[in-house]
Design a protein around this motif. Sequence first.
Motif, PDB file in Angstrom:
ATOM      1  N   LEU A  51       0.617  -1.305   0.245  1.00  0.00           N
ATOM      2  CA  LEU A  51       0.217  -0.418   0.081  1.00  0.00           C
ATOM      3  C   LEU A  51       0.750   1.632  -0.087  1.00  0.00           C
ATOM      4  CD1 LEU A  51      -3.302  -1.027   2.913  1.00  0.00           C
ATOM      5  CD2 LEU A  51      -2.990  -0.434   0.459  1.00  0.00           C
ATOM      6  N   LEU A  52       1.448   1.049   0.729  1.00  0.00           N
ATOM      7  CA  LEU A  52       2.738   2.294   1.016  1.00  0.00           C
ATOM      8  C   LEU A  52       4.148   2.249  -0.109  1.00  0.00           C
ATOM      9  CD1 LEU A  52       3.460   2.154   4.666  1.00  0.00           C
ATOM     10  CD2 LEU A  52       1.281   3.798   3.524  1.00  0.00           C
ATOM     11  N   LEU A  53       4.208   0.965  -0.530  1.00  0.00           N
ATOM     12  CA  LEU A  53       5.321   1.177  -1.447  1.00  0.00           C
ATOM     13  C   LEU A  53       6.480   2.304  -1.658  1.00  0.00           C
ATOM     14  CD1 LEU A  53       6.039  -0.804  -4.045  1.00  0.00           C
ATOM     15  CD2 LEU A  53       5.216   0.433  -5.409  1.00  0.00           C
ATOM     16  N   PRO A  54       7.894   2.367  -1.031  1.00  0.00           N
ATOM     17  CA  PRO A  54       7.661   3.294  -0.661  1.00  0.00           C
ATOM     18  C   PRO A  54       9.190   3.392  -2.232  1.00  0.00           C
ATOM     19  CG  PRO A  54       8.674   1.143   0.105  1.00  0.00           C
ATOM     20  CD  PRO A  54       7.937   0.930  -0.207  1.00  0.00           C
ATOM     21  N   SER A  55       9.433   4.965  -1.850  1.00  0.00           N
ATOM     22  CA  SER A  55      10.123   5.405  -3.069  1.00  0.00           C
ATOM     23  C   SER A  55      11.861   5.877  -2.902  1.00  0.00           C
ATOM     24  CB  SER A  55       9.620   6.620  -3.920  1.00  0.00           C
ATOM     25  OG  SER A  55       8.234   6.219  -4.318  1.00  0.00           O
ATOM     26  N   LYS A  56      12.528   5.347  -3.410  1.00  0.00           N
ATOM     27  CA  LYS A  56      13.779   5.583  -3.349  1.00  0.00           C
ATOM     28  C   LYS A  56      14.659   6.707  -3.196  1.00  0.00           C
ATOM     29  CE  LYS A  56      14.641   3.814  -7.285  1.00  0.00           C
ATOM     30  NZ  LYS A  56      16.174   3.154  -8.758  1.00  0.00           N
ATOM     31  N   PRO A  57      15.024   7.355  -2.228  1.00  0.00           N
ATOM     32  CA  PRO A  57      15.453   8.741  -2.337  1.00  0.00           C
ATOM     33  C   PRO A  57      16.178   8.979  -3.460  1.00  0.00           C
ATOM     34  CG  PRO A  57      16.955   6.844  -0.981  1.00  0.00           C
ATOM     35  CD  PRO A  57      15.920   6.927  -1.169  1.00  0.00           C
ATOM     36  N   THR A  58      15.712  10.294  -3.997  1.00  0.00           N
ATOM     37  CA  THR A  58      16.773  11.049  -4.542  1.00  0.00           C
ATOM     38  C   THR A  58      17.786  12.301  -4.820  1.00  0.00           C
ATOM     39  OG1 THR A  58      15.348  12.912  -4.714  1.00  0.00           O
ATOM     40  CG2 THR A  58      14.762  11.631  -6.101  1.00  0.00           C
ATOM     41  N   PHE A  59      18.815  11.873  -5.403  1.00  0.00           N
ATOM     42  CA  PHE A  59      20.615  12.093  -4.656  1.00  0.00           C
ATOM     43  C   PHE A  59      20.332  13.138  -5.752  1.00  0.00           C
ATOM     44  CE2 PHE A  59      20.746   9.082  -1.084  1.00  0.00           C
ATOM     45  CZ  PHE A  59      21.409   9.574  -0.802  1.00  0.00           C
ATOM     46  N   THR A  60      21.772  14.847  -5.630  1.00  0.00           N
ATOM     47  CA  THR A  60      21.589  15.524  -6.457  1.00  0.00           C
ATOM     48  C   THR A  60      23.085  16.234  -6.243  1.00  0.00           C
ATOM     49  OG1 THR A  60      19.239  15.896  -6.926  1.00  0.00           O
ATOM     50  CG2 THR A  60      21.477  17.247  -7.735  1.00  0.00           C
ATOM     51  N   LEU A  61      24.285  15.584  -7.114  1.00  0.00           N
ATOM     52  CA  LEU A  61      25.531  16.258  -6.778  1.00  0.00           C
ATOM     53  C   LEU A  61      25.262  18.299  -7.456  1.00  0.00           C
ATOM     54  CD1 LEU A  61      28.418  15.810  -6.147  1.00  0.00           C
ATOM     55  CD2 LEU A  61      28.840  15.403  -8.619  1.00  0.00           C
ATOM     56  N   GLN A  62      25.952  19.320  -6.369  1.00  0.00           N
ATOM     57  CA  GLN A  62      25.175  20.519  -6.306  1.00  0.00           C
ATOM     58  C   GLN A  62      26.789  20.995  -6.459  1.00  0.00           C
ATOM     59  OE1 GLN A  62      24.276  22.225  -2.900  1.00  0.00           O
ATOM     60  NE2 GLN A  62      21.796  20.679  -2.632  1.00  0.00           N
ATOM     61  N   ASP A  63      28.017  20.456  -6.324  1.00  0.00           N
ATOM     62  CA  ASP A  63      29.386  21.080  -6.143  1.00  0.00           C
ATOM     63  C   ASP A  63      29.931  20.331  -6.239  1.00  0.00           C
ATOM     64  OD1 ASP A  63      29.834  22.157  -3.730  1.00  0.00           O
ATOM     65  OD2 ASP A  63      28.316  23.229  -4.020  1.00  0.00           O
ATOM     66  N   ALA A  64      31.206  20.749  -6.445  1.00  0.00           N
ATOM     67  CA  ALA A  64      32.398  20.019  -5.825  1.00  0.00           C
ATOM     68  C   ALA A  64      33.703  21.456  -6.195  1.00  0.00           C
ATOM     69  CB  ALA A  64      32.771  18.630  -7.443  1.00  0.00           C
ATOM     70  N   THR A  65      33.732  21.030  -5.112  1.00  0.00           N
ATOM     71  CA  THR A  65      35.499  21.753  -5.004  1.00  0.00           C
ATOM     72  C   THR A  65      36.506  21.657  -4.682  1.00  0.00           C
ATOM     73  OG1 THR A  65      34.210  23.414  -4.163  1.00  0.00           O
ATOM     74  CG2 THR A  65      36.515  24.467  -3.681  1.00  0.00           C
ATOM     75  N   VAL A  66      38.066  21.660  -5.528  1.00  0.00           N
ATOM     76  CA  VAL A  66      38.760  20.806  -6.162  1.00  0.00           C
ATOM     77  C   VAL A  66      40.006  21.684  -5.668  1.00  0.00           C
ATOM     78  CG1 VAL A  66      39.869  18.811  -7.718  1.00  0.00           C
ATOM     79  CG2 VAL A  66      37.323  19.632  -7.887  1.00  0.00           C
ATOM     80  N   PHE A  67      40.843  20.890  -4.940  1.00  0.00           N
ATOM     81  CA  PHE A  67      41.738  21.296  -4.168  1.00  0.00           C
ATOM     82  C   PHE A  67      43.183  20.706  -4.553  1.00  0.00           C
ATOM     83  CE2 PHE A  67      39.082  22.312  -1.285  1.00  0.00           C
ATOM     84  CZ  PHE A  67      38.505  23.396  -0.537  1.00  0.00           C
ATOM     85  N   ALA A  68      43.360  19.525  -5.637  1.00  0.00           N
ATOM     86  CA  ALA A  68      44.208  19.487  -5.796  1.00  0.00           C
ATOM     87  C   ALA A  68      43.882  18.421  -6.256  1.00  0.00           C
ATOM     88  CB  ALA A  68      44.879  18.442  -5.402  1.00  0.00           C
ATOM     89  N   PHE A  69      44.361  17.885  -8.013  1.00  0.00           N
ATOM     90  CA  PHE A  69      43.925  16.646  -8.787  1.00  0.00           C
ATOM     91  C   PHE A  69      45.092  16.326 -10.090  1.00  0.00           C
ATOM     92  CE2 PHE A  69      41.703  14.291 -12.274  1.00  0.00           C
ATOM     93  CZ  PHE A  69      41.071  13.764 -11.299  1.00  0.00           C
ATOM     94  N   ASN A  70      46.235  16.306  -9.188  1.00  0.00           N
ATOM     95  CA  ASN A  70      47.027  16.104  -9.489  1.00  0.00           C
ATOM     96  C   ASN A  70      47.790  14.639 -10.023  1.00  0.00           C
ATOM     97  OD1 ASN A  70      47.533  19.075  -9.419  1.00  0.00           O
ATOM     98  ND2 ASN A  70      48.452  18.734  -7.234  1.00  0.00           N
TER      99      ASN A  70
END
Length: 219
Positions: A51-70
Amino acid sequence: MFNFAPAPSPGPEPSDAEKEAKLNKLRHRRLATTLGLFLLLLSFVLVLWLLLLPSKPTFTLQDATVFAFNLSSANALTTTAQVTLSARNSNGRIGIFYDTLEFFAVYRGQQITAPAQLPPAYQGRKESAVWSPFLYGDAVGLAPEIGVALGQDLVAGTPTVNVIVRSKIRWKVGTFVSGGYHLYVNCPAIMNSGGRRSGIGGGEAAITYQFFLDCRVDV
């Protein structure tokens, strides 16, 4: 003068086999009653669930702050970043327990940061939550072909990193709490640096990328 009738004979004592048969019959009745109650309760829970049939939570990637990617000449990648993800529980009658919360980054199928673990959380009905973990990877050795691909992506300025969330969740309906379910969230992030390798943490100031991208959620 009184006449006393002889007391009725109690009859022969039941044999051990008859006693054991009666005990077995009683045990079977108790087992059948317990099983019937369990099946009734299970049916009630299943009907309520349907009757209730739960829905999956929805996820959103808002931002990323990159300090190093070497990427070093030895195919070792060093990563330091902070990512912000929001999650929404769209269910009107069901809450969600996040018993574990683990975040890490993946490039072309290879994990490039250590898991960042956050405390357990509860998300009520129609509620949203925001998490901003730091992700670290110190000189992570890449497979040769992955190192070559990353070098090319850095030159092109379009490396795609997947932010992964793993969790064990439980659904809450009133006082009823379900068993655990595995949650897996995959958020692809294209860090477009405009073809400048140094634009992604190559010794310059940190760069913040705005995404607001929906993530794939599997439960």
